[in-house]
Design an enzyme around this catalytic site. Structure first.
Site, short mmCIF file in Angstrom:
data_model
loop_
_atom_site.label_atom_id
_atom_site.label_comp_id
_atom_site.label_asym_id
_atom_site.label_seq_id
_atom_site.Cartn_x
_atom_site.Cartn_y
_atom_site.Cartn_z
N HIS A 118 87.57 6.23 -9.92
CA HIS A 118 88.81 6.66 -9.23
C HIS A 118 88.88 8.18 -9.18
O HIS A 118 89.30 8.76 -8.17
CB HIS A 118 90.04 6.13 -9.98
CG HIS A 118 90.14 4.63 -10.03
ND1 HIS A 118 90.03 3.92 -11.20
CD2 HIS A 118 90.37 3.72 -9.06
CE1 HIS A 118 90.18 2.63 -10.95
NE2 HIS A 118 90.39 2.47 -9.66
N GLY B 142 95.45 1.44 -10.44
CA GLY B 142 95.59 1.98 -11.79
C GLY B 142 94.42 1.60 -12.68
O GLY B 142 93.35 1.25 -12.20
N LYS C 295 81.96 1.30 -3.78
CA LYS C 295 81.85 0.21 -4.76
C LYS C 295 82.37 -1.10 -4.16
O LYS C 295 81.80 -2.17 -4.37
CB LYS C 295 82.66 0.62 -6.00
CG LYS C 295 83.18 -0.49 -6.87
CD LYS C 295 82.06 -1.09 -7.69
CE LYS C 295 82.54 -2.02 -8.76
NZ LYS C 295 83.55 -2.98 -8.35
N GLN D 20 85.54 -4.03 1.50
CA GLN D 20 86.91 -3.49 1.59
C GLN D 20 86.90 -2.17 2.38
O GLN D 20 87.76 -1.94 3.24
CB GLN D 20 87.46 -3.25 0.19
CG GLN D 20 88.79 -2.49 0.17
CD GLN D 20 89.36 -2.41 -1.24
OE1 GLN D 20 90.03 -3.33 -1.67
NE2 GLN D 20 89.14 -1.31 -1.95
N GLN E 240 96.94 -9.76 -3.20
CA GLN E 240 95.48 -9.79 -3.13
C GLN E 240 94.86 -10.55 -4.30
O GLN E 240 93.64 -10.60 -4.44
CB GLN E 240 94.89 -8.39 -2.98
CG GLN E 240 95.00 -7.47 -4.19
CD GLN E 240 94.51 -6.06 -3.86
OE1 GLN E 240 95.18 -5.30 -3.18
NE2 GLN E 240 93.33 -5.70 -4.35
N LEU F 37 92.79 3.74 -14.39
CA LEU F 37 91.90 4.70 -13.76
C LEU F 37 90.67 4.99 -14.61
O LEU F 37 90.77 5.09 -15.84
CB LEU F 37 92.66 6.00 -13.47
CG LEU F 37 93.89 5.86 -12.57
CD1 LEU F 37 94.52 7.22 -12.32
CD2 LEU F 37 93.55 5.18 -11.25
N HIS F 38 89.53 5.13 -13.94
CA HIS F 38 88.28 5.50 -14.61
C HIS F 38 87.60 6.57 -13.76
O HIS F 38 88.16 7.01 -12.74
CB HIS F 38 87.41 4.26 -14.82
CG HIS F 38 87.19 3.45 -13.57
ND1 HIS F 38 86.54 3.94 -12.45
CD2 HIS F 38 87.58 2.18 -13.25
CE1 HIS F 38 86.50 3.01 -11.53
NE2 HIS F 38 87.14 1.93 -11.97
P1 PAJ Z 1 91.00 -0.37 -7.31
O1 PAJ Z 1 90.09 -1.47 -7.73
O2 PAJ Z 1 91.86 0.28 -8.32
O3 PAJ Z 1 90.10 0.73 -6.64
C1 PAJ Z 1 90.69 1.85 -6.03
C2 PAJ Z 1 89.61 2.60 -5.30
O4 PAJ Z 1 88.65 3.08 -6.23
C3 PAJ Z 1 88.86 1.74 -4.27
O5 PAJ Z 1 88.64 2.47 -3.09
C4 PAJ Z 1 87.56 1.44 -5.00
O6 PAJ Z 1 86.48 1.19 -4.13
C5 PAJ Z 1 87.35 2.75 -5.75
N1 PAJ Z 1 86.43 2.55 -6.88
C6 PAJ Z 1 86.51 1.62 -7.86
N2 PAJ Z 1 85.46 1.71 -8.70
C7 PAJ Z 1 84.68 2.72 -8.24
C8 PAJ Z 1 83.45 3.32 -8.65
N3 PAJ Z 1 82.78 2.86 -9.70
N4 PAJ Z 1 82.96 4.35 -7.94
C9 PAJ Z 1 83.64 4.82 -6.84
N5 PAJ Z 1 84.80 4.30 -6.39
C10 PAJ Z 1 85.32 3.27 -7.08
O7 PAJ Z 1 90.41 -1.33 -4.56
C11 PAJ Z 1 91.56 -1.42 -4.96
O8 PAJ Z 1 91.99 -0.88 -6.15
C12 PAJ Z 1 92.65 -2.14 -4.18
O9 PAJ Z 1 92.09 -3.18 -3.45
C13 PAJ Z 1 93.44 -1.19 -3.23
C14 PAJ Z 1 92.53 -0.58 -2.15
C15 PAJ Z 1 94.14 -0.09 -4.03
C16 PAJ Z 1 94.53 -2.01 -2.50
O10 PAJ Z 1 95.37 -2.64 -3.40
#
Ligand code: PAJ
Length: 336
Positions: free
Chosen positions: A80, A74, A193, A197, A104, A76-77
């Site tokens: 996402h 969540g 990013k 992971q 985590q 979200l930006h």
């Molecule tokens: P979160 O930090 O919310 O990120 C969700 C997804 O968005 C991840 O795959 C992350 O690499 C991607 N993301 C975040 N910032 C980004 C950006 N600036 N450009 C492109 N993609 C971006 O990562 C997680 O959540 C958690 O660890 C999750 C995989 C959901 C497990 O809980």
């Protein structure tokens, strides 16, 4: 139940009077009402139990429709949302999961303060063809008696994030494993990013024979190069001004390595610049882009440069590819 709360649906679902009794006094009021209406519509697509999720996914499968999952926590930006766009290019049906995953986070980390704004997330998704938002509670994801964990190795023990967050990848692998089993997507989108992971999840899907293709999505950045992150909201104005240093140093180091300069020296100088900008450096490393194994020279590549550094209370990570020829096209910017 608070006034206006909808008994049939979800926590984010609020009934608004219709027709509105205050009229369209100004354009701003009109937009506010439109946005609220969008959120209410999206709330109908929020699913909170595994059986309800399975029923919908099963119907799509029976209709022969491809499904893409976008796992998120969540807040979200645009990063996402780039994943949602990439999902749209692959599949007819899109599931976005929103779950702030307790395992985590270490006890001293930011689980408590991690931004949670479901209503705003639903409004952001209303402009996208998202079919379902999977938003389980912690009790649904980890019911009483839960006792199984996935503890990944390989890229998860590469000595990068795992060195500073030893709990992290077991938490991620367990929840991502569960999400993939719950949603049975054909594709799951993960951002570059979080490069380590991405590698851990790709390995996990292969090792467990999960019938899903993990799709990497390029990092979305602010105009000054800072990678978008839900945690950027923690930065003070002074820290925010220093934050693009990470990307600037990565770009400079990648260029110098691509031009054949000595890897160790380039990284030493890059690390020093990051510290001069006010960061405490966790690591700045050159790794093999596929295996994440340490490398000593450019010829051992393809190379990924990865950085993690702390400024004030915020820990930022970023990474960039080193071009094997001349430095490639610029990063994807917000809105580009
Ligand atoms: P979160 O930090 O919310 O990120 C969700 C997804 O968005 C991840 O795959 C992350 O690499 C991607 N993301 C975040 N910032 C980004 C950006 N600036 N450009 C492109 N993609 C971006 O990562 C997680 O959540 C958690 O660890 C999750 C995989 C959901 C497990 O809980």
């Amino acid at each position: 139940m608070p006034a206006g709360a909808c008994p049939e649906h979800t926590a984010g679902c609020v009934r608004s009077p219709w027709p509105p009794n205050h009229g369209f006094a100004s354009l701003r009021a009109a937009f506010a009402i439109l946005n609220q209406a969008k959120s209410v519509l999206m709330a109908h697509r929020v699913v909170r139990t595994v059986p309800a999720l399975r029923r919908t996914v099963m119907q799509w499968r029976m209709a022969g429709e491809r499904i893409a999952l976008v796992p998120t926590m969540g807040a979200l930006h645009a990063g996402h949302l780039a994943l949602v766009r990439a999902a749209r290019r692959r599949a007819r049906r899109i599931v976005v999961s929103i779950f702030v995953n307790p395992p985590q986070f270490a006890p001293h980390e930011d689980f408590g303060s991690y931004p949670r704004r479901l209503a705003a997330d639903l409004a952001a998704l209303a402009d996208f063809p998202v079919d379902l938002v999977w938003a389980p509670s912690a009790e649904v994801m980890y019911p009483a008696g839960f006792a199984s964990r996935i503890v990944p190795e390989g890229p998860a023990t590469a000595g990068l994030e795992d060195r500073f967050r030893p709990h992290f990848f077991a938490g991620v692998a367990t929840v991502v494993g569960k999400l993939l089993i719950q949603c049975t997507p054909d594709f799951a989108m993960f951002g570059e990013k979080d490069y380590q992971q991405l590698k851990v999840v790709t390995r996990l899907a292969r090792d467990l024979d999960l019938p899903v293709t993990i799709i990497p999505v390029a990092t979305v950045r602010e105009h000054d190069g800072l990678a978008l992150s839900s945690r950027n909201s923690y930065l003070t104005p002074i820290e925010r001004a220093a934050a693009p240093t990470l990307h600037r140093v990565l770009v400079r180091c990648a260029g110098e390595i691509a031009r054949g300069q000595l890897l160790a020296r380039v990284l030493d100088e890059g690390g020093a610049e990051i510290e001069r900008a006010g960061f405490a450096l966790d690591y700045l490393e050159a790794r093999h882009a596929d295996t994440l194994k340490a490398i000593a020279a450019r010829k051992d590549g393809p190379i990924r440069l990865l950085v993690a550094a702390r400024i004030g209370k915020t820990r930022l990570i970023d990474n960039i590819a080193v071009s094997s020829g001349k430095v490639g096209k610029g990063p994807q910017r917000r809105g580009s």
